[in-house]
Enzyme design. Sequence first.
Site, PDB file in Angstrom:
ATOM      1  CG  LEU A  99      -2.026  -1.040   1.216  1.00 35.93           C
ATOM      2  CD1 LEU A  99      -2.681  -1.146   2.579  1.00 35.93           C
ATOM      3  CD2 LEU A  99      -3.062  -0.695   0.153  1.00 35.93           C
ATOM      4  CB  THR A 159       9.125  -3.949   2.583  1.00 35.38           C
ATOM      5  OG1 THR A 159       8.360  -4.785   3.449  1.00 35.38           O
ATOM      6  CG2 THR A 159       8.899  -4.384   1.141  1.00 35.38           C
ATOM      7  CE  LYS A 199      10.782  -3.600   6.997  1.00 38.22           C
ATOM      8  NZ  LYS A 199       9.837  -3.518   8.104  1.00 38.22           N
ATOM      9  CG  ASP A 206       8.748  -0.623  10.756  1.00 40.21           C
ATOM     10  OD1 ASP A 206       7.851  -0.016  10.146  1.00 40.21           O
ATOM     11  OD2 ASP A 206       9.361  -1.590  10.268  1.00 40.21           O
ATOM     12  CB  ALA A 235      10.563 -13.683  17.897  1.00 40.27           C
ATOM     13  N   GLY A 236       9.910 -11.874  14.743  1.00 42.35           N
ATOM     14  CA  GLY A 236      10.571 -11.483  13.502  1.00 42.35           C
ATOM     15  C   GLY A 236      10.898  -9.991  13.501  1.00 42.35           C
ATOM     16  CB  ALA A 250       6.852  -6.446  12.689  1.00 43.77           C
TER      17      ALA A 250
HETATM   18  P1  NAP Z   1       8.747 -11.733   9.785  1.00 41.28           P
HETATM   19  O1  NAP Z   1      10.053 -11.046  10.014  1.00 41.28           O
HETATM   20  O2  NAP Z   1       8.641 -12.772   8.735  1.00 41.28           O
HETATM   21  O3  NAP Z   1       8.321 -12.360  11.216  1.00 41.28           O
HETATM   22  C1  NAP Z   1       7.108 -13.038  11.372  1.00 41.28           C
HETATM   23  C2  NAP Z   1       7.048 -13.708  12.747  1.00 41.28           C
HETATM   24  O4  NAP Z   1       5.804 -14.419  12.812  1.00 41.28           O
HETATM   25  C3  NAP Z   1       8.145 -14.746  12.981  1.00 41.28           C
HETATM   26  O5  NAP Z   1       8.442 -14.797  14.358  1.00 41.28           O
HETATM   27  C4  NAP Z   1       7.461 -16.023  12.516  1.00 41.28           C
HETATM   28  O6  NAP Z   1       8.002 -17.201  13.079  1.00 41.28           O
HETATM   29  C5  NAP Z   1       6.066 -15.813  13.050  1.00 41.28           C
HETATM   30  N1  NAP Z   1       5.130 -16.659  12.337  1.00 41.28           N
HETATM   31  C6  NAP Z   1       4.929 -16.744  11.011  1.00 41.28           C
HETATM   32  N2  NAP Z   1       3.978 -17.666  10.731  1.00 41.28           N
HETATM   33  C7  NAP Z   1       3.587 -18.171  11.931  1.00 41.28           C
HETATM   34  C8  NAP Z   1       2.644 -19.170  12.312  1.00 41.28           C
HETATM   35  N3  NAP Z   1       1.915 -19.823  11.404  1.00 41.28           N
HETATM   36  N4  NAP Z   1       2.513 -19.438  13.630  1.00 41.28           N
HETATM   37  C9  NAP Z   1       3.238 -18.788  14.554  1.00 41.28           C
HETATM   38  N5  NAP Z   1       4.170 -17.842  14.257  1.00 41.28           N
HETATM   39  C10 NAP Z   1       4.324 -17.542  12.956  1.00 41.28           C
HETATM   40  O7  NAP Z   1       7.612 -10.677   9.451  1.00 41.28           O
HETATM   41  P2  NAP Z   1       7.489  -9.176  10.014  1.00 41.28           P
HETATM   42  O8  NAP Z   1       8.173  -8.240   9.120  1.00 41.28           O
HETATM   43  O9  NAP Z   1       7.866  -9.216  11.441  1.00 41.28           O
HETATM   44  O10 NAP Z   1       5.918  -8.908   9.838  1.00 41.28           O
HETATM   45  C11 NAP Z   1       4.953  -9.536  10.681  1.00 41.28           C
HETATM   46  C12 NAP Z   1       3.574  -8.957  10.383  1.00 41.28           C
HETATM   47  O11 NAP Z   1       3.541  -7.584  10.781  1.00 41.28           O
HETATM   48  C13 NAP Z   1       3.210  -8.965   8.889  1.00 41.28           C
HETATM   49  O12 NAP Z   1       1.856  -9.313   8.763  1.00 41.28           O
HETATM   50  C14 NAP Z   1       3.427  -7.537   8.448  1.00 41.28           C
HETATM   51  O13 NAP Z   1       2.572  -7.155   7.374  1.00 41.28           O
HETATM   52  C15 NAP Z   1       3.029  -6.793   9.725  1.00 41.28           C
HETATM   53  N6  NAP Z   1       3.647  -5.453   9.806  1.00 41.28           N
HETATM   54  C16 NAP Z   1       2.816  -4.382   9.911  1.00 41.28           C
HETATM   55  C17 NAP Z   1       3.352  -3.126  10.015  1.00 41.28           C
HETATM   56  C18 NAP Z   1       2.423  -1.951  10.131  1.00 41.28           C
HETATM   57  O14 NAP Z   1       2.866  -0.819   9.865  1.00 41.28           O
HETATM   58  N7  NAP Z   1       1.201  -2.139  10.545  1.00 41.28           N
HETATM   59  C19 NAP Z   1       4.743  -2.933  10.017  1.00 41.28           C
HETATM   60  C20 NAP Z   1       5.576  -4.061   9.923  1.00 41.28           C
HETATM   61  C21 NAP Z   1       5.010  -5.325   9.817  1.00 41.28           C
HETATM   62  P3  NAP Z   1       8.846 -18.187  12.151  1.00 41.28           P
HETATM   63  O15 NAP Z   1      10.155 -17.469  11.918  1.00 41.28           O
HETATM   64  O16 NAP Z   1       8.939 -19.424  12.953  1.00 41.28           O
HETATM   65  O17 NAP Z   1       8.084 -18.330  10.861  1.00 41.28           O
END
Ligand code: NAP
Length: 323
Positions: free
Chosen positions: A18, A69, A73, A109, A137-138, A140
């Site tokens: 977006l 993104t 990152k 962020d 724990a990723g 975000a």
């Molecule tokens: P990321 O780095 O890929 O981290 C995702 C986290 O979620 C990891 O700890 C992952 O664990 C866990 N996870 C994924 N699938 C899972 C499942 N089925 N069950 C349990 N844990 C699971 O992603 P990210 O960048 O942190 O983003 C996370 C979310 O935040 C996304 O939906 C993103 O769109 C959103 N976000 C929103 C904003 C905003 O401005 N609102 C900003 C940043 C991010 P594993 O490593 O074990 O897969």
Amino acid sequence: MESTITLGLIGYPVHHSLSPVIHNAALRAVGIQGTYHAFEVKPLPEGQEDLIDILEKLRNAKLHGLNVTIPHKQTVLPHLDTLSPLSRAIGAVNTICRREGQLIGYNTDVPGFLTDLWIHHSEFWDRKRRYALILGAGGAARAVAFALLATGWHISIASRRYTQAKELSNTLKSLQSDLFQILSFSEEWESVPGEIQTSFLLSSNKMRVQAIPLDALTRSKQFSPLLIVNATPLGMSPNVSLSPLPEDFIYPKGTVVYDLVYSPLITTLIKKAKEQGAAVVSGIGMLIEQAALSFELWTRIRAPKVSMYQAVDVALRGKAKGG
Ligand code: NAP
């Protein structure tokens, strides 16, 4: 500022992003001639050449600012000349500016999340003890955890792979002694509401962070956080029926659930939490706040947040109707 500017986002995939909607609306609203594009850059090593090429364009003023993104990152870090102390501490950059020919990385962020949380629940900071539970724990989660710890919260990080939460919690603890320096010398931290900027220092608390396995939440009844933040992608379109918390999870009285997922606006988690009387916040506010700060870093012009919000709201409602 040049008369026509070109901004953009690098990541993969980016077709669903977006950011072009938000930033093109912002450019129009403030009357800057320019455009914001999404540039697809594949994960490394495949995308290496494209990544270098696009950063070179920014260095040579063919581009005027970039967002970054997933999955870049972290991968952009070695290609930048300077990192804000905050982005260095987080280990991730989501905004790049060119200043006097140098590429500088920022992380918006962290301030984006805090500003939005303050807008919705500034009363949290009246509480002496503030405890939050972060799911995931990723990348975000790292930003959210840092933001909360830096403003005096105690946190638990729950992840499906316990080691991931443990590593994050250890990294965060190791930043404690540098926190003052990190915050004092990070331009993006200046946008955080003044009322909470110093809350960690005032509280003279130690960073209290613990790691727990996500599935422990099903068994334990000890959790009574003021705030639960979903930092997993669970519930995000197209997997809208998923939730990071189990079906039978009982939301403690007075808990606020903040879902970083914003598409759909009403996630399964938000729906369930609301049904049990919890207050909820969607990730759209953080999305706007982090974008607004990026825009301000590039243009030095106050971001037109209302126009940005309206544009994304229209886009999300269009998506919900299948448009
Ligand atoms: P990321 O780095 O890929 O981290 C995702 C986290 O979620 C990891 O700890 C992952 O664990 C866990 N996870 C994924 N699938 C899972 C499942 N089925 N069950 C349990 N844990 C699971 O992603 P990210 O960048 O942190 O983003 C996370 C979310 O935040 C996304 O939906 C993103 O769109 C959103 N976000 C929103 C904003 C905003 O401005 N609102 C900003 C940043 C991010 P594993 O490593 O074990 O897969």
